[in-house]
Motif scaffolding. Structure first.
Motif, PDB file in Angstrom:
ATOM      1  N   SER A   1      -3.921   9.745  -2.222  1.00 45.46           N
ATOM      2  CA  SER A   1      -3.268   8.634  -2.918  1.00 45.46           C
ATOM      3  C   SER A   1      -4.323   7.662  -3.437  1.00 45.46           C
ATOM      4  O   SER A   1      -4.143   7.033  -4.484  1.00 45.46           O
ATOM      5  CB  SER A   1      -2.295   7.897  -1.999  1.00 45.46           C
ATOM      6  OG  SER A   1      -2.992   7.293  -0.929  1.00 45.46           O
ATOM      7  N   ASN A   2      -5.402   7.525  -2.722  1.00 43.69           N
ATOM      8  CA  ASN A   2      -6.520   6.717  -3.198  1.00 43.69           C
ATOM      9  C   ASN A   2      -7.793   7.140  -2.488  1.00 43.69           C
ATOM     10  O   ASN A   2      -7.744   7.787  -1.435  1.00 43.69           O
ATOM     11  CB  ASN A   2      -6.261   5.207  -3.017  1.00 43.69           C
ATOM     12  CG  ASN A   2      -5.998   4.821  -1.572  1.00 43.69           C
ATOM     13  OD1 ASN A   2      -6.905   4.814  -0.754  1.00 43.69           O
ATOM     14  ND2 ASN A   2      -4.753   4.482  -1.265  1.00 43.69           N
TER      15      ASN A   2
ATOM     16  N   GLN B   1      -4.234   6.466   7.712  1.00 46.31           N
ATOM     17  CA  GLN B   1      -5.532   6.993   8.113  1.00 46.31           C
ATOM     18  C   GLN B   1      -6.448   7.152   6.916  1.00 46.31           C
ATOM     19  O   GLN B   1      -6.099   7.782   5.927  1.00 46.31           O
ATOM     20  CB  GLN B   1      -5.357   8.334   8.809  1.00 46.31           C
ATOM     21  CG  GLN B   1      -6.652   9.004   9.206  1.00 46.31           C
ATOM     22  CD  GLN B   1      -6.439  10.189  10.106  1.00 46.31           C
ATOM     23  OE1 GLN B   1      -5.391  10.322  10.737  1.00 46.31           O
ATOM     24  NE2 GLN B   1      -7.423  11.059  10.183  1.00 46.31           N
ATOM     25  N   LEU B   2      -7.640   6.593   7.034  1.00 45.04           N
ATOM     26  CA  LEU B   2      -8.669   6.773   6.020  1.00 45.04           C
ATOM     27  C   LEU B   2      -9.642   7.813   6.576  1.00 45.04           C
ATOM     28  O   LEU B   2     -10.233   7.603   7.641  1.00 45.04           O
ATOM     29  CB  LEU B   2      -9.370   5.448   5.768  1.00 45.04           C
ATOM     30  CG  LEU B   2     -10.127   5.252   4.450  1.00 45.04           C
ATOM     31  CD1 LEU B   2      -9.215   5.445   3.260  1.00 45.04           C
ATOM     32  CD2 LEU B   2     -10.770   3.878   4.414  1.00 45.04           C
ATOM     33  N   THR B   3      -9.776   8.943   5.875  1.00 45.62           N
ATOM     34  CA  THR B   3     -10.654  10.023   6.338  1.00 45.62           C
ATOM     35  C   THR B   3     -11.972   9.948   5.592  1.00 45.62           C
ATOM     36  O   THR B   3     -12.009  10.080   4.363  1.00 45.62           O
ATOM     37  CB  THR B   3      -9.993  11.391   6.106  1.00 45.62           C
ATOM     38  OG1 THR B   3      -8.740  11.440   6.802  1.00 45.62           O
ATOM     39  CG2 THR B   3     -10.885  12.505   6.620  1.00 45.62           C
ATOM     40  N   PHE B   4     -13.041   9.754   6.354  1.00 40.06           N
ATOM     41  CA  PHE B   4     -14.376   9.622   5.772  1.00 40.06           C
ATOM     42  C   PHE B   4     -15.070  10.976   5.671  1.00 40.06           C
ATOM     43  O   PHE B   4     -14.898  11.852   6.540  1.00 40.06           O
ATOM     44  CB  PHE B   4     -15.241   8.708   6.642  1.00 40.06           C
ATOM     45  CG  PHE B   4     -14.981   7.242   6.460  1.00 40.06           C
ATOM     46  CD1 PHE B   4     -13.852   6.652   7.006  1.00 40.06           C
ATOM     47  CD2 PHE B   4     -15.869   6.445   5.741  1.00 40.06           C
ATOM     48  CE1 PHE B   4     -13.601   5.288   6.844  1.00 40.06           C
ATOM     49  CE2 PHE B   4     -15.643   5.091   5.568  1.00 40.06           C
ATOM     50  CZ  PHE B   4     -14.506   4.518   6.122  1.00 40.06           C
ATOM     51  N   GLY B   5     -15.881  11.122   4.615  1.00 42.52           N
ATOM     52  CA  GLY B   5     -16.796  12.236   4.547  1.00 42.52           C
ATOM     53  C   GLY B   5     -17.970  11.968   5.478  1.00 42.52           C
ATOM     54  O   GLY B   5     -18.080  10.896   6.062  1.00 42.52           O
TER      55      GLY B   5
ATOM     56  N   ALA C   1      -0.578  -2.494   4.419  1.00 42.28           N
ATOM     57  CA  ALA C   1      -0.360  -1.603   3.282  1.00 42.28           C
ATOM     58  C   ALA C   1      -1.187  -0.322   3.401  1.00 42.28           C
ATOM     59  O   ALA C   1      -2.140  -0.246   4.170  1.00 42.28           O
ATOM     60  CB  ALA C   1      -0.705  -2.319   1.986  1.00 42.28           C
ATOM     61  N   PHE C   2      -0.800   0.674   2.602  1.00 39.94           N
ATOM     62  CA  PHE C   2      -1.504   1.950   2.591  1.00 39.94           C
ATOM     63  C   PHE C   2      -2.743   1.911   1.714  1.00 39.94           C
ATOM     64  O   PHE C   2      -3.358   2.928   1.459  1.00 39.94           O
ATOM     65  CB  PHE C   2      -0.584   3.055   2.057  1.00 39.94           C
ATOM     66  CG  PHE C   2       0.591   3.334   2.940  1.00 39.94           C
ATOM     67  CD1 PHE C   2       1.871   3.161   2.452  1.00 39.94           C
ATOM     68  CD2 PHE C   2       0.424   3.771   4.232  1.00 39.94           C
ATOM     69  CE1 PHE C   2       2.971   3.424   3.261  1.00 39.94           C
ATOM     70  CE2 PHE C   2       1.515   4.042   5.040  1.00 39.94           C
ATOM     71  CZ  PHE C   2       2.797   3.864   4.555  1.00 39.94           C
ATOM     72  N   THR C   3      -3.110   0.759   1.238  1.00 40.03           N
ATOM     73  CA  THR C   3      -4.238   0.672   0.343  1.00 40.03           C
ATOM     74  C   THR C   3      -5.056  -0.562   0.693  1.00 40.03           C
ATOM     75  O   THR C   3      -4.667  -1.347   1.544  1.00 40.03           O
ATOM     76  CB  THR C   3      -3.746   0.624  -1.120  1.00 40.03           C
ATOM     77  OG1 THR C   3      -4.885   0.641  -1.990  1.00 40.03           O
ATOM     78  CG2 THR C   3      -2.950  -0.651  -1.375  1.00 40.03           C
TER      79      THR C   3
ATOM     80  N   GLY D   1     -10.941   9.048   1.935  1.00 42.46           N
ATOM     81  CA  GLY D   1      -9.685   9.291   1.246  1.00 42.46           C
ATOM     82  C   GLY D   1      -8.483   9.025   2.125  1.00 42.46           C
ATOM     83  O   GLY D   1      -8.525   9.154   3.345  1.00 42.46           O
ATOM     84  N   ARG D   2      -7.402   8.625   1.453  1.00 42.87           N
ATOM     85  CA  ARG D   2      -6.153   8.354   2.145  1.00 42.87           C
ATOM     86  C   ARG D   2      -5.046   9.174   1.507  1.00 42.87           C
ATOM     87  O   ARG D   2      -4.879   9.172   0.293  1.00 42.87           O
ATOM     88  CB  ARG D   2      -5.828   6.860   2.064  1.00 42.87           C
ATOM     89  CG  ARG D   2      -4.716   6.415   2.971  1.00 42.87           C
ATOM     90  CD  ARG D   2      -4.441   4.930   2.791  1.00 42.87           C
ATOM     91  NE  ARG D   2      -5.171   4.081   3.722  1.00 42.87           N
ATOM     92  CZ  ARG D   2      -6.017   3.124   3.365  1.00 42.87           C
ATOM     93  NH1 ARG D   2      -6.290   2.915   2.105  1.00 42.87           N
ATOM     94  NH2 ARG D   2      -6.614   2.383   4.282  1.00 42.87           N
ATOM     95  N   GLY D   3      -4.296   9.892   2.334  1.00 39.19           N
ATOM     96  CA  GLY D   3      -3.171  10.666   1.831  1.00 39.19           C
ATOM     97  C   GLY D   3      -1.962   9.781   1.599  1.00 39.19           C
ATOM     98  O   GLY D   3      -1.897   8.662   2.102  1.00 39.19           O
TER      99      GLY D   3
END
Lengths: 114, 111
Positions: free
Chosen positions: B30-31, B98-102, A98-100, B91-93
């Motif tokens: 998105s989250n 892909q989760l982009t970290f600061g 999932a995307f989350t 954050g994730r678009g």
């Protein structure tokens, strides 16, 4: 229950060599992501795999490749190592594709390239 | 590509003082997730925010997601020495794995 396990924990290579890093996700988790964390920086996304298929790739050169096996474990391969590849390589597992959802990180493999 | 900026880079506080770290994305998310990494350790998940304007609390930690879903903050009330570590937002678009970290905020707590 065992968490995400990664091997080796530490390794030293020289420029031009090749390295293979291994990851076993949490039991029941079907998705694995790989991240590179350079000292003092946040983790940077390399790959995500779900059900043996690549679902995402970060901005890394083709020297970086990965695969996921039927048991959901994964390997990250890096060819023609450069000094700049020295970093902590983190594997994270998720229950689904999932995307989350939270990432469960392993302790990482610390790679030093001399 | 998506960029996530986090400030401050470092924060030194006296034990008992409050602490806040801020996160800003170049694109709508998105989250957003928050992680804590202790020295020599690996990132550990703290929370995920999904809804615009969402506020969540975990004991002394308060997390906020902006109305435009492009920024977030983590506030710790009355810091303790156990709060020491680096706090990352990620954050994730929409539609992205892909989760982009600061780059993280490294918190030091002086006893």
């Amino acid at each position: 229950d065992a968490g995400v396990t990664q091997s080796p924990t530490h390794l030293i290579k020289t420029r031009g060599q090749h390295v293979t890093l291994r990851c076993s996700p949490i039991s029941g988790h079907k998705s694995v992501s790989w991240y590179q964390q350079v000292l003092g920086q946040g983790p940077q996304f390399i790959f995500q795999y779900y059900e043996k298929e690549e679902r995402g790739r970060g901005n890394f050169p083709d020297r970086f490749s990965a695969r996921q096996f039927p048991n959901y474990s994964s390997e990250l391969n890096v060819n023609a190592l450069l000094l700049g590849d020295s970093a902590l390589y983190l594997c994270a597992s998720l229950p689904t594709g999932a995307f989350t959802g939270e990432l469960f990180f392993g302790e990482g493999s610390r790679l030093t390239v001399l | 590509g998506q960029q996530v900026m986090q400030i401050p880079q470092y924060q030194h506080v006296q034990e008992g003082e409050d602490f806040t770290t801020y996160c800003n994305s170049s694109t709508t998310l998105s989250n957003i997730q928050w992680y804590k990494q202790r020295p020599g350790g690996h990132p550990v998940f703290l929370i995920q925010l999904v809804k615009s304007g969402e506020v969540k609390k975990q004991k002394r930690l308060t997390f906020q997601f902006g109305e435009a879903k492009k920024n977030s903050s983590l506030h710790i009330t009355a810091t303790q020495t156990t709060d020491v570590g680096t706090y990352f937002c990620a954050g994730r678009g929409a539609g992205s794995y892909q989760l982009t970290f600061g780059k993280g905020t490294k918190l030091s707590v002086i006893p």
